[in-house]
Design an enzyme around this catalytic site. Structure first.
Site, PDB file in Angstrom:
ATOM      1  CE  LYS A 134      -4.135  -2.032   2.038  1.00 15.94           C
ATOM      2  NZ  LYS A 134      -3.747  -3.407   2.496  1.00 15.94           N
TER       3      LYS A 134
HETATM    4  C1  LIG Z   1      -4.512  -4.465   2.104  1.00 19.93           C
HETATM    5  C2  LIG Z   1      -3.802  -5.753   2.076  1.00 19.93           C
HETATM    6  C3  LIG Z   1      -4.259  -6.815   1.291  1.00 19.93           C
HETATM    7  C4  LIG Z   1      -5.542  -6.743   0.506  1.00 19.93           C
HETATM    8  O1  LIG Z   1      -5.461  -5.835  -0.553  1.00 19.93           O
HETATM    9  P1  LIG Z   1      -6.804  -5.350  -1.294  1.00 19.93           P
HETATM   10  O2  LIG Z   1      -6.355  -4.366  -2.292  1.00 19.93           O
HETATM   11  O3  LIG Z   1      -7.656  -4.723  -0.221  1.00 19.93           O
HETATM   12  O4  LIG Z   1      -7.442  -6.547  -1.860  1.00 19.93           O
HETATM   13  C5  LIG Z   1      -3.509  -7.968   1.236  1.00 19.93           C
HETATM   14  N1  LIG Z   1      -2.370  -8.095   1.950  1.00 19.93           N
HETATM   15  C6  LIG Z   1      -1.908  -7.102   2.730  1.00 19.93           C
HETATM   16  C7  LIG Z   1      -0.663  -7.320   3.498  1.00 19.93           C
HETATM   17  C8  LIG Z   1      -2.601  -5.901   2.820  1.00 19.93           C
HETATM   18  O5  LIG Z   1      -2.129  -4.935   3.587  1.00 19.93           O
END
Ligand SMILES: *Cc1c(COP(=O)(O)O)cnc(C)c1O
Length: 430
Positions: A107
């Site tokens: 993210k």
């Molecule tokens: C947010 C997150 C996900 C899921 O991602 P999405 O885009 O919400 O499907 C998977 N793994 C980790 C470590 C995350 O932080």
């Protein structure tokens, strides 16, 4: 580029407005009006392009002329200040490590890109923006880090009390400055509901400009296309069919991958791998989309009972279920299966996965075992250190803290405990 609301009851807006508003007034997600595939030559010759150039080619049509070329290139360079290694952990099975950024989760890419776009759009404006975000774990840290010190922007983060890891909690409660954390007695879905309600509450929105930083925001969602192409660039054999398995919660990340495919990235199939919050696996089996109340699991960033981006995925395939099935498979795994996978990967390949990456691995293997003679990449979405209490007992070894974690782990948590929407409202208005 203009964006329309997927609820079709709000006016179309520019990229800038879509980024600032986050969600359309009719509560729909914004979606680009058109998607122009890149020339085949681009993907054929991807080895000749740098990461920054690849990112620029992928994103430029979605920004249009709203950010000057030079500025957009600077934003990309700033965003991509770390590596995206592709590691072959067994034959034809690769881990795409998306955890080398400041908060050690994928993210970081979306959050850094979005923060810089917002800062650009808000540069001549004296009114502060408030970024309001709900997190199931990693969003909060990435947003906090991405926006820290960004002028003209305050950040308020809601997270479910005792449902995020220690490292995650520290990442979103210790930065100070323009970042505030609210600890909510409830689940992630409760946090997300409060945020959605606040966006529609005119007593709040009359007083301040609120914007989201969840993957519903186009500036967080779309840059996630970049690393699917970076992975492709790193593959030695680009002829063999390629599968991506994406551990999915709100389905923003996989939806970005599917956008990259729309632009021409040669991907044979996407696998949406989930924990027991199996709304999408159920849908892919039955054609019946039924949100659930989320269950708590060891892959807590995916504990989502009504994935907000799934509607975008359906839209990419013109809401044609049969067409979608040709491109997307989805499997669900229990915590026991996840732990077992982490243990086997560690023992046999000497590679440590976090619980989310392990779910991605499982989904990939299930598909490859059926199809054979393909290569697959699972997204390792977070560094295992972020889930120490799960990972260490499974692998029976301790994980060393990377420097990003050492810097925050002993800082003091600062958060305000709330349990009801009115408390959020009070906090924002004060
Ligand atoms: C947010 C997150 C996900 C899921 O991602 P999405 O885009 O919400 O499907 C998977 N793994 C980790 C470590 C995350 O932080």
């Amino acid at each position: 580029m203009n964006y329309y609301s997927l609820n079709h009851k709000a006016p179309n807006v520019s990229f800038q407005d879509a980024v600032i508003k986050g969600i359309a007034p009719d509560r729909g997600l914004y979606f680009p009006e058109n998607i122009q595939p890149l020339p085949d030559e681009f993907f054929k010759n991807i080895d000749d392009y740098s990461y920054n150039e690849i990112a620029y080619q992928l994103i430029k049509q979605f920004v249009g002329d709203e950010i000057p070329k030079k500025e957009l290139k600077n934003i990309i360079t700033d965003t991509l200040s770390f590596d995206f290694p592709l590691v072959e952990i067994e034959k034809d099975v690769f881990s795409l490590e998306l955890f080398h950024g400041p908060t050690m989760a994928f993210k970081d890419v979306g959050a850094r890109f979005m923060a810089r776009c917002l800062s650009y759009f808000n540069k001549d404006n004296n009114n502060k923006l408030t970024v309001l975000v709900a997190t199931s774990g990693d969003t909060g840290g990435a947003v906090a880090s991405g926006f820290l010190g960004v002028k003209g922007v305050n950040v308020v983060i809601l997270y479910p009390s005792k449902k995020v890891s220690d490292v995650q909690e520290k990442q979103l409660t210790t930065l100070g400055q323009n970042i505030k954390a609210l600890e909510v007695k409830g689940t992630f879905d409760d946090c997300q509901d409060m945020v959605k309600t606040a966006f529609l509450d005119s007593e709040i929105t009359d007083k301040m400009q609120l914007t989201s930083a969840n993957s519903i925001n186009v500036a967080r969602w779309l840059p996630q296309m970049f690393y699917f192409a970076f992975a492709y660039k790193q593959l030695k054999n680009k002829q063999k069919d390629l599968i991506f398995s994406v551990p999915s919660g709100n389905f923003g990340n996989i939806c970005a991958g599917m956008m990259a495919q729309k632009l021409g990235l040669p991907v044979t199939q996407f696998i949406a791998s989930t924990n027991i919050n199996r709304v999408v696996p159920n849908y892919m089996e039955s054609g019946n989309y039924k949100p659930i109340k989320s269950f708590q699991t060891i892959s807590n960033a995916m504990d989502v009972g009504d994935p907000s981006n799934f509607i975008r995925i359906q839209n990419i395939y013109n809401n044609d279920f049969e067409e979608l099935k040709k491109h997307l498979s989805s499997y669900s795994f229990s915590d026991d299966e996840t732990r077992e996978a982490m243990e086997i990967i560690f023992r046999e390949n000497n590679y440590t996965t976090d619980p989310h990456g392990a779910v991605g691995y499982l989904g990939l293997k299930r598909f490859l075992n059926k199809k054979g003679n393909m290569q697959g990449i699972f997204l390792e979405t977070a560094h295992p250190v972020k889930f120490l209490d799960v990972v260490e007992p499974v692998i029976g070894e301790s994980i060393e803290f990377p420097k990003q974690i050492k810097e925050i782990i002993n800082k003091t948590k600062e958060a305000t405990l709330i349990s009801k929407y009115v408390e959020l409202k009070q906090f924002l208005i004060d």
